[in-house]
Write an enzyme that holds these catalytic residues in place. Structure first.
Site, short mmCIF file in Angstrom:
data_model
loop_
_atom_site.label_atom_id
_atom_site.label_comp_id
_atom_site.label_asym_id
_atom_site.label_seq_id
_atom_site.Cartn_x
_atom_site.Cartn_y
_atom_site.Cartn_z
CE1 TYR A 51 -19.13 -73.11 -4.79
CE2 TYR A 51 -18.22 -73.60 -7.12
CZ TYR A 51 -18.29 -72.67 -5.77
OH TYR A 51 -17.79 -71.40 -6.24
CD GLU A 53 -23.30 -72.06 -3.85
OE1 GLU A 53 -23.31 -73.62 -3.09
OE2 GLU A 53 -22.66 -71.66 -4.78
CG ASP A 196 -15.35 -58.20 17.52
OD1 ASP A 196 -15.32 -59.52 17.02
OD2 ASP A 196 -15.04 -57.67 15.68
CB THR A 222 -11.67 -64.34 14.21
OG1 THR A 222 -10.90 -63.76 15.92
CG2 THR A 222 -11.76 -63.13 13.18
CE LYS A 225 -8.42 -61.52 15.02
NZ LYS A 225 -9.33 -61.40 14.58
NE ARG A 231 -6.50 -65.33 9.47
CZ ARG A 231 -5.03 -64.89 9.05
NH1 ARG A 231 -4.81 -64.95 9.49
NH2 ARG A 231 -6.15 -63.31 8.73
#
Ligand code: DSN
Length: 415
Positions: A51, A53, A196, A222, A225, A231
């Protein structure tokens, strides 16, 4: 993998079947690709336990010294790759990246102007079924009768709507996007310009498509692609003020702990994109899509916009008896995986559609060139010409499997 085989044979079996599917079929979904084994290794790494954060050197949890190094390296590589000043590598997906962009720069009910979904836009660009269309007042521009964005029309709409943000970039638009022109329009109406570039990022970093920088205030993409990474999502800007807002919007705004294992994989992917051979790949992606489009046109199919400048070809069946769904299923039966897609002036539902979208990135990653794309395009046309001929589909499926077997991308040991 032998650990998984013993611990969870059911999941292992599905993974084996998926490997066979990805190997034997021709993957031509424009948004899919084959990532690198090193990317998968990073994604499946020890960092999944951590973790973290916050952001590098500003974490809310202890033990982040190596997570910090990983995230900083990913940020530095992203900035180098896209030649920008600030990057947030935490978005878990393109949709969440876009949500972060809106949360950073807009207030609920602010007006946004994006590309219509059925003209090639994306759900998160203001579609009424997405939170972008529910939270903000969304307006749309589209393509003209030739399937190309008419910038004068965009200007006209922008002057009427006066949006707070103009969104450029698409999911199913085969032509180059003129970011400079969008900038002019955004300046005329005092709007933020958001690009985008999820679909074309891999071409942009190879100079095979114009860059959204310096024209756009903010850019999302992203990483999986055309970039061939894991991903995930990414947000970039040259403005320190916007970067600060983006960081707060992503965490604590919409996400919790960043996926450090995926961020590590993003860094590995960016390192691949920075290699000189990347440019060759991007060039081939475009060349192969052109072969595909030329042959489908020769065979009498309506290729939207009359061709392609990027990695995808959009074929319209408007006026024909079969739908995108019919074509998707027939091609699937023939060992060729594509997706049905809405087309400009669509008259069928988004589940049925009147078109298909075909992409070249994944097969190019397998090493296929013009010769193979010529064969495949011919077979796609054969299937479309004989949409109900199951026997022919099975025959083509076997032929495509044989062709695919010459371009193995993952061996069993890697997987
Ligand atoms: N699913 C992606 C695509 O296929 O374009 C967009 O989110």
């Amino acid at each position: 993998m032998s650990i998984l085989k013993n611990i969870d044979p059911e999941i292992y079996e599905f993974m084996e079947s998926e490997l066979v599917r990805q190997t034997d079929h021709l993957e031509m979904i424009a948004s899919e690709n084959f990532t690198y084994p090193a990317v998968m290794e990073a994604m499946g790494s020890i960092f999944t336990n951590k973790y973290a954060e916050g952001y590098p050197n500003k974490r809310y949890y202890g033990g982040c010294e190596f997570a910090d190094k990983v995230e900083q390296l990913a940020i530095d590589r992203a900035c180098k790759l896209f030649q920008c000043k600030f990057a947030n590598v935490q978005p878990n997906s393109g949709s969440q990246a876009n949500q972060g962009v809106y949360q950073a720069l807009l207030k609920p009910f602010d007006k946004i102007l994006g590309m219509d979904l059925s003209h090639g836009g994306h759900l998160t660009h203001g579609s009424k079924v997405s939170s972008s269309g529910k939270t903000y007042s969304s307006f749309f521009y589209g393509v003209d009768e030739n399937g190309i964005i008419n910038y004068n029309k965009v200007r006209e709409i922008a002057h009427i709507v006066k949006p707070k943000m103009i969104i450029c970039g698409a999911s199913a638009y085969p032509r180059e996007i003129d970011f400079a022109k969008f900038r002019e329009i955004a300046d005329e109406v005092g709007a933020f310009l958001f690009a985008d570039i999820a679909h074309i990022a891999g071409l942009i970093v190879a100079n095979e498509h114009v860059s959204p920088f310096p024209h756009c205030d903010i850019v999302s993409t992203t990483t999986h692609k055309t970039l061939r990474g894991p991903r995930g999502g990414l947000i970039m800007t040259n403005s320190e003020e916007i970067a600060k807002k983006v960081n707060s919007a992503i965490f604590p705004g919409i996400q919790g702990g960043p996926l450090i294992h995926v961020i590590a994989a993003k860094a590995v992917g960016f390192a691949e994109n920075l290699k000189p051979q990347w440019n060759e790949y991007a060039k081939n992606v475009k060349a192969n899509a052109k072969v595909l489009s030329n042959i489908l046109i020769k065979r009498g199919y309506n290729v939207v916009s009359g061709g392609t400048d990027n990695h995808l070809v959009l074929v319209s069946f408007l006026g024909l008896e079969f739908s995108g769904k019919d074509a998707d299923e027939a091609l699937g039966d023939s060992g060729i995986t594509i997706n049905r897609n809405t087309v400009p002036n669509e008259n069928r539902s988004p589940f049925v559609t009147s078109g298909i979208r075909i992409g070249s990135p994944a097969l190019t990653a397998r090493g296929m060139k013009a010769k193979e794309f010529e064969i495949i395009a011919g077979k796609i046309a054969d299937v479309l010409d004989n949409i109900n001929d199951k026997k022919l589909h099975l025959k083509i499926k076997n032929e495509m499997k044989k062709l695919a077997s010459n371009f193995v991308i993952y061996d069993k040991a890697t997987y």
